[in-house]
Design a protein around this motif. Structure first.
Motif, PDB file in Angstrom:
ATOM      1  N   LEU A  37      24.278-114.224 -75.701  1.00 59.25           N
ATOM      2  CA  LEU A  37      22.994-113.565 -75.888  1.00 59.25           C
ATOM      3  C   LEU A  37      22.440-113.026 -74.567  1.00 59.25           C
ATOM      4  N   LYS A  38      22.564-113.805 -73.513  1.00 53.69           N
ATOM      5  CA  LYS A  38      22.082-113.347 -72.199  1.00 53.69           C
ATOM      6  C   LYS A  38      22.887-112.149 -71.715  1.00 53.69           C
ATOM      7  N   GLY A  39      24.201-112.192 -71.941  1.00 53.75           N
ATOM      8  CA  GLY A  39      25.052-111.087 -71.512  1.00 53.75           C
ATOM      9  C   GLY A  39      24.770-109.808 -72.277  1.00 53.75           C
ATOM     10  N   LEU A  40      24.580-109.918 -73.580  1.00 55.97           N
ATOM     11  CA  LEU A  40      24.264-108.737 -74.372  1.00 55.97           C
ATOM     12  C   LEU A  40      22.865-108.224 -74.045  1.00 55.97           C
ATOM     13  N   GLY A  41      21.952-109.156 -73.728  1.00 52.13           N
ATOM     14  CA  GLY A  41      20.596-108.761 -73.376  1.00 52.13           C
ATOM     15  C   GLY A  41      20.539-107.922 -72.113  1.00 52.13           C
ATOM     16  N   ALA A  42      21.529-108.070 -71.256  1.00 53.62           N
ATOM     17  CA  ALA A  42      21.585-107.287 -70.017  1.00 53.62           C
ATOM     18  C   ALA A  42      22.172-105.899 -70.239  1.00 53.62           C
ATOM     19  N   GLN A  43      22.684-105.651 -71.443  1.00 56.33           N
ATOM     20  CA  GLN A  43      23.249-104.350 -71.774  1.00 56.33           C
ATOM     21  C   GLN A  43      22.351-103.647 -72.796  1.00 56.33           C
ATOM     22  N   LYS A  44      22.636-102.358 -73.058  1.00 62.50           N
ATOM     23  CA  LYS A  44      21.852-101.609 -74.035  1.00 62.50           C
ATOM     24  C   LYS A  44      22.410-101.871 -75.427  1.00 62.50           C
ATOM     25  N   VAL A  45      22.098-103.051 -75.917  1.00 69.37           N
ATOM     26  CA  VAL A  45      22.655-103.505 -77.182  1.00 69.37           C
ATOM     27  C   VAL A  45      21.515-104.027 -78.059  1.00 69.37           C
ATOM     28  N   ASP A  46      21.522-103.647 -79.331  1.00 66.42           N
ATOM     29  CA  ASP A  46      20.532-104.159 -80.282  1.00 66.42           C
ATOM     30  C   ASP A  46      21.077-105.445 -80.892  1.00 66.42           C
ATOM     31  N   VAL A  47      20.445-106.568 -80.560  1.00 66.85           N
ATOM     32  CA  VAL A  47      20.879-107.877 -81.041  1.00 66.85           C
ATOM     33  C   VAL A  47      19.916-108.350 -82.123  1.00 66.85           C
ATOM     34  N   PHE A  61      25.255-107.672 -83.563  1.00 66.55           N
ATOM     35  CA  PHE A  61      24.630-106.617 -82.757  1.00 66.55           C
ATOM     36  C   PHE A  61      25.212-105.261 -83.139  1.00 66.55           C
ATOM     37  N   ARG A  62      24.576-104.209 -82.616  1.00 66.70           N
ATOM     38  CA  ARG A  62      25.157-102.873 -82.767  1.00 66.70           C
ATOM     39  C   ARG A  62      24.909-102.072 -81.507  1.00 66.70           C
ATOM     40  N   LEU A  63      25.805-101.127 -81.289  1.00 68.63           N
ATOM     41  CA  LEU A  63      25.695-100.211 -80.163  1.00 68.63           C
ATOM     42  C   LEU A  63      25.164 -98.888 -80.692  1.00 68.63           C
ATOM     43  N   SER A  64      24.121 -98.393 -80.108  1.00 66.75           N
ATOM     44  CA  SER A  64      23.514 -97.154 -80.561  1.00 66.75           C
ATOM     45  C   SER A  64      24.534 -96.019 -80.532  1.00 66.75           C
ATOM     46  N   VAL A 116      34.110-115.448 -73.880  1.00 67.54           N
ATOM     47  CA  VAL A 116      32.832-114.770 -74.063  1.00 67.54           C
ATOM     48  C   VAL A 116      32.651-113.691 -73.003  1.00 67.54           C
ATOM     49  N   ASP A 117      32.983-114.005 -71.762  1.00 60.72           N
ATOM     50  CA  ASP A 117      32.853-113.030 -70.676  1.00 60.72           C
ATOM     51  C   ASP A 117      33.767-111.825 -70.897  1.00 60.72           C
ATOM     52  N   GLN A 118      34.945-112.051 -71.436  1.00 63.44           N
ATOM     53  CA  GLN A 118      35.856-110.945 -71.714  1.00 63.44           C
ATOM     54  C   GLN A 118      35.294-110.045 -72.815  1.00 63.44           C
ATOM     55  N   LEU A 119      34.666-110.633 -73.797  1.00 62.44           N
ATOM     56  CA  LEU A 119      34.026-109.844 -74.848  1.00 62.44           C
ATOM     57  C   LEU A 119      32.887-109.017 -74.265  1.00 62.44           C
ATOM     58  N   LEU A 120      32.076-109.616 -73.428  1.00 65.93           N
ATOM     59  CA  LEU A 120      30.954-108.894 -72.815  1.00 65.93           C
ATOM     60  C   LEU A 120      31.449-107.735 -71.955  1.00 65.93           C
ATOM     61  N   GLN A 121      32.521-107.950 -71.216  1.00 63.39           N
ATOM     62  CA  GLN A 121      33.082-106.884 -70.397  1.00 63.39           C
ATOM     63  C   GLN A 121      33.634-105.765 -71.274  1.00 63.39           C
ATOM     64  N   ALA A 122      34.254-106.116 -72.385  1.00 65.00           N
ATOM     65  CA  ALA A 122      34.806-105.119 -73.292  1.00 65.00           C
ATOM     66  C   ALA A 122      33.696-104.261 -73.892  1.00 65.00           C
ATOM     67  N   VAL A 123      32.583-104.884 -74.282  1.00 62.58           N
ATOM     68  CA  VAL A 123      31.455-104.130 -74.833  1.00 62.58           C
ATOM     69  C   VAL A 123      30.904-103.167 -73.787  1.00 62.58           C
ATOM     70  N   MET A 124      30.811-103.625 -72.555  1.00 63.67           N
ATOM     71  CA  MET A 124      30.340-102.760 -71.471  1.00 63.67           C
ATOM     72  C   MET A 124      31.297-101.593 -71.262  1.00 63.67           C
ATOM     73  N   ASP A 125      32.595-101.874 -71.280  1.00 64.07           N
ATOM     74  CA  ASP A 125      33.595-100.816 -71.096  1.00 64.07           C
ATOM     75  C   ASP A 125      33.487 -99.754 -72.184  1.00 64.07           C
ATOM     76  N   ILE A 126      33.319-100.183 -73.415  1.00 61.76           N
ATOM     77  CA  ILE A 126      33.235 -99.249 -74.541  1.00 61.76           C
ATOM     78  C   ILE A 126      32.026 -98.345 -74.392  1.00 61.76           C
ATOM     79  N   GLN A 127      30.896 -98.932 -74.032  1.00 64.26           N
ATOM     80  CA  GLN A 127      29.680 -98.115 -73.855  1.00 64.26           C
ATOM     81  C   GLN A 127      29.847 -97.117 -72.731  1.00 64.26           C
ATOM     82  N   GLN A 128      30.414 -97.545 -71.627  1.00 64.15           N
ATOM     83  CA  GLN A 128      30.582 -96.653 -70.483  1.00 64.15           C
ATOM     84  C   GLN A 128      31.579 -95.542 -70.768  1.00 64.15           C
TER      85      GLN A 128
END
Length: 383
Positions: free
Chosen positions: A285-295, A310-313, A367-379
């Motif tokens: 939750l903290k990791g997603l909260g630092a990204q542009k993610v709707d949780v 969650f979803r990515l806009s 969990v950290d690998q998932l957070l990094q993957a979500v960041m990569d996809i958005q970028q």
């Protein structure tokens, strides 16, 4: 593969689960209760010992009150379609129900004229005991609800709801598929009339196992009739429990695996398992909260189950799940999660959500690998 779909089915299982199942097939693959020879006896003993473990885990009245089904849906069907509802009877449920609760209730509305009220969550996704109480009327015969949401991770205060139900003579039916083995449930303390759960989620057993535990005799009509391995001279279904509600041969290998899963839960402790899953959930939750993610679901610091949706806009949830699977070897669940009313409440029916759910064997690194993957996809799609 990083498996983050524990809310659908736990994986991996403790190694003892597969070992117990193999032993049931290879060493005593006889029909439980259908013979007095040693192999049939061993099969029966395994099933009885599993009933006893479930009695202990949930503080049920006795092992005879523990009945086995193919899944939680089968258990809930027995509880709901077997209950002596009459036309005009009222039931209170919630807007966060899985279809395993909602569809039987809607069928009962159509067939028997059942009246249903679905209590709504507040802005944090919580349904308070007071909301449940406010929904009850003089005609309320049952409160039927999921202990924990498979979409938002929010869970209910069973004890307070149970106290209210008991005080008003209302039957309290709980679907604990998302919470059994993860949150402490005590049928006596929580005044639960009937408890249904899957064996293949938090109890760490195999698929094809489900349980219904009843606190008392509610006049349930069996949904199936046939051989029970006992009282064969009777034309009618026997009245004795659990035989009355378990026609046909039980899934001995599956129940043997379930026994091993429950033993793992009891050995490690429900509180410790929840603490581990909550630590991972909080990190997520903290990791997603630092990204542009709707949780969606209860915000920090409120605790929830190990379920985060969650979803990515601008992204389709299925597309994100496919990318995570094919490019990152991360398994998550996308879509409506068999809980369309929840998504109607969240206003996410059009896109669905990406659901990440953790279990006792997941790690911070995953969990950290998932957070990094979500960041990569958005970028990748916004650069």
């Amino acid at each position: 593969m990083i498996y983050l779909d524990q809310a659908a089915s736990s994986f991996p299982k403790p190694k003892e689960v597969a070992e117990a199942m193999v032993a049931a097939v290879n060493e005593y693959g006889a029909n439980p209760g259908r013979g007095g020879h040693r192999l049939a006896t061993q099969a029966r003993v395994t099933i009885d010992e599993t009933r006893e473990l479930l009695k202990t885990l949930f503080n049920a009245p006795s092992k005879k009150h523990v009945w086995f089904y193919q899944n939680a849906t089968g258990a809930l069907n027995q509880a709901l379609f077997g209950f002596p509802f009459k036309e005009g009877d009222h039931v209170v449920s919630t807007a966060l129900e899985h279809n395993s609760v909602r569809r039987p209730l809607e069928q009962l509305r159509e067939r028997n004229g059942l009246v249903i009220t679905y209590a709504q969550p507040d802005e944090e996704g919580i349904i308070s005991p007071e909301k449940i109480a406010q929904a009850c009327t003089d005609q309320t015969k049952a409160i039927v609800l999921s202990h924990g949401s498979n979409v938002t991770g929010a869970y209910l205060e069973l004890e307070k709801i149970g106290e209210m139900a008991e005080a008003h003579g209302i039957v309290f039916i709980v679907d604990a598929s998302q919470t059994a083995g993860v949150i402490d449930i005590d049928m006596k303390r929580d005044r639960i009339s009937m408890l249904a759960c899957a064996g293949h989620k938090g109890l760490l057993g195999p698929q094809g196992t489900g349980v219904l535990i009843v606190a008392d005799d509610y006049g349930l009509t069996p949904l199936s009739y046939g051989g029970t391995g006992s009282y064969s001279e009777l034309i009618d279904q026997p009245s004795q429990w659990p035989d009355r509600y378990e026609s046909g041969t039980l899934n001995t290998p599956g129940i043997a695996g379930l026994k091993a899963g429950i033993e793992y839960v009891l050995d490690n402790g429900v509180a410790q398992i929840f603490a581990h899953e909550w630590a991972l959930t909080e990190r997520l939750l903290k990791g997603l909260g630092a990204q542009k993610v709707d949780v969606y679901g209860p915000p920090l610091p409120r605790k929830r189950l190990g379920v985060v949706s969650f979803r990515l806009s601008g992204f389709d949830s299925h597309e994100v799940a496919l990318i995570l699977d094919e490019h990152y070897q991360i398994a998550v669940r996308a879509g409506l999660h068999c809980a369309p009313m929840t998504h109607e409440t969240l206003q996410t029916t059009d896109t669905g959500l990406i659901r990440v759910s953790v279990g006792p064997f997941n790690t911070e690194r995953e969990v950290d690998q998932l957070l990094q993957a979500v960041m990569d996809i958005q970028q990748a799609f916004t650069s």
